[in-house]
Design a protein around this motif. Sequence first.
Motif, short mmCIF file in Angstrom:
data_model
loop_
_atom_site.label_atom_id
_atom_site.label_comp_id
_atom_site.label_asym_id
_atom_site.label_seq_id
_atom_site.Cartn_x
_atom_site.Cartn_y
_atom_site.Cartn_z
N LEU A 232 0.81 -1.22 0.00
CA LEU A 232 0.00 0.00 0.00
C LEU A 232 0.84 1.27 0.00
N THR A 233 2.14 1.13 0.11
CA THR A 233 2.98 2.33 0.10
C THR A 233 2.87 3.01 -1.25
N GLY A 234 2.70 4.29 -1.24
CA GLY A 234 2.56 5.04 -2.49
C GLY A 234 1.14 5.36 -2.85
N VAL A 235 0.15 4.75 -2.15
CA VAL A 235 -1.26 5.02 -2.45
C VAL A 235 -1.58 6.50 -2.23
N ASN A 319 10.36 7.49 -8.58
CA ASN A 319 9.95 8.79 -9.11
C ASN A 319 8.73 9.35 -8.39
N THR A 320 7.90 8.47 -7.82
CA THR A 320 6.78 8.96 -7.02
C THR A 320 7.29 9.85 -5.89
N SER A 321 8.38 9.42 -5.28
CA SER A 321 8.97 10.23 -4.22
C SER A 321 9.56 11.52 -4.76
N PHE A 322 10.15 11.45 -5.96
CA PHE A 322 10.75 12.65 -6.54
C PHE A 322 9.70 13.68 -6.94
N THR A 323 8.45 13.24 -7.01
CA THR A 323 7.35 14.17 -7.23
C THR A 323 6.74 14.61 -5.91
N GLY A 324 6.50 13.64 -5.01
CA GLY A 324 5.81 13.94 -3.76
C GLY A 324 6.67 14.64 -2.72
N PHE A 325 7.91 14.19 -2.56
CA PHE A 325 8.79 14.77 -1.53
C PHE A 325 9.02 16.27 -1.75
N PRO A 326 9.43 16.72 -2.96
CA PRO A 326 9.63 18.16 -3.15
C PRO A 326 8.35 18.97 -2.97
N GLN A 327 7.20 18.40 -3.41
CA GLN A 327 5.92 19.10 -3.25
C GLN A 327 5.59 19.26 -1.77
N LEU A 328 5.77 18.18 -1.00
CA LEU A 328 5.48 18.22 0.43
C LEU A 328 6.41 19.17 1.17
#
Length: 609
Positions: A232-235, A319-328
Amino acid sequence: MTIDQIKRLLIGSPLRTRQLTHEKLPKWKALAIFSSDALSSVAYATEEILLVLSIIGISAYVYSIPIAISILVLLLVVTLSYRQIVHTFPSGGGAYVVAREHLNIPSSLMAGAALMIDYVLTVAVSISSGVAALISAFPVLIPWKVELAVFLVLTLMLLNLRGIRESATVFAYPTYLFIFSILVMIGVGGTQIWKEGWHGYEVQAANQIGDIVTWTGALLLLRAFSSGCSALTGVEAISNGVPSFRSPAPRNAAITMMWMSLLLGAMFFGITLLAYAFGIAPKEHETVVSQIAEHVFGRGPLYYLIQVATMLILFLAANTSFTGFPQLTSIIAQDRFLPRNLAMRGDRLVFSNGIVLLSVLSILLIISFNGDTHGLIPLYAVGVFLSFTIAQWGLVKRFLNEKSKRLFRIAVTGLGTVITGLVTLITLVSKFSEGAWMVAFAIPLLVWMFYLIRNHYDEIGKELRVDLHSLPKKVKTKVIIPISGISKVVAQSIAYAKGISDDVVVVTVDFDDEHAAQMREKWEKWNPNVPLIILRSPYRTLISPLLKYIDTLEKEKEEDEFITVLVPQFIVKKWWHALLHNQTALLLKAVLIYRKDVVVSTIPFHLHH
């Protein structure tokens, strides 16, 4: 080639701010860029379940099926809850924003810390798993697994620094290749089971129950369940990145989340079913997906296609993290709980500083754990489910405060809060000794750091606040020009100094009396109207005598008077020319910049040769 030219070559030309709207993603690209983390987890979630069950024995593998079903139920509840978050908070930020708006600051910071840790772990786990898939097919690469992982992180960093739209286009095709290849494998494997029957582990129910009905067995089942919850990680990634979708962003994000959940559920359950039906057990240097693919297709082209597709999706999952981490981090930085430079977009309209920070932290984690996926997994799910729980509890409070209460939404979200809260506790307890304690320690440590940063900004704000009803006072300044001899740069510096002050003095440091006398004589002939102070230095140091002289002036100056140190500096034509000149100006500026009421300024003199 200059540094700027190298930068342009690697990440492309700058984009105008108005081009940000063109960087928005359609649903098919957004599925690739935001769902790759969740979809890729099917490559290792089943294997993590089987690894724990293997401690009990082969007979326990039958429990992989009910565990997978319970995880699918959890996926359904979380998806329904996060679809509501997408519609309710279209500005993105996920659990952090929900908690900030409807719970309290400590809860939001806890959610933010948990998500940041999860994003870093996502990169480390996904890249390490991708390398594991690669070395399953090519064992000769085993000695280079850490180096390969670091190289892949750096490659992903460069792709993301180029911009969202470009990276999404690159990532879309491997994502759909993985989905297609896994579904084909499940379809062909299911057909084989239909024709040939189950030929996995044949066990008796009595043996299975006998092995499990103990406290140890029950705890291991819970541990297997918590390991499988890594699926479920990334949901939550889509809820964090709603602003990146094309308009209408909330609707498109909600539809994409449903696509993702359906694909994730189908692939995860299909792989778990095939693993049990074919009697697959975890091996040290070969993944479960690799064994299933070999069983279905043999070691032919389709087997290698699945291995390459798995490696690529795990690589792209990061890449999900490379989108989510900078946004967060940009949202947290806007609230002044993180450094402000994390809130700024780079010249490619992405949060470049956040991307670089994520890359550095992930590489450090990969090196620390020697690229071992199984060593990283225990750290993984705690932060995810903690953020799930906080987000859903915040949503429940919002719904309860609304005048027109919708009982179905409250019931679904409330159920999700209870379930994910229990999963958080199960994961923390069952994996505490394996490494979950690190996350339990890191989250409050990050929250403490957030408060330190916020307190710093608050104190600075108070100190810099100006009374708009009073005008600034006019101040006096004494200008000191350090020189080593008489030259054009000195003449230029004196001319500039006289433009800002009537009190100008030139200072030089000399090592012997004869040279000092010659300097004095030349100065009297050239510019006797400007005082020249010669400081003796018996130990041949330049900085120390200057600092002592400035200390003396600081004691003698008036309260509202400044001392300006105007440092002449050569600007050379070629970079290597700088190596041929003393860097006294740079050292002097570095020392004086922390002095109160001392202004350090550089007067540049550009050389043509």
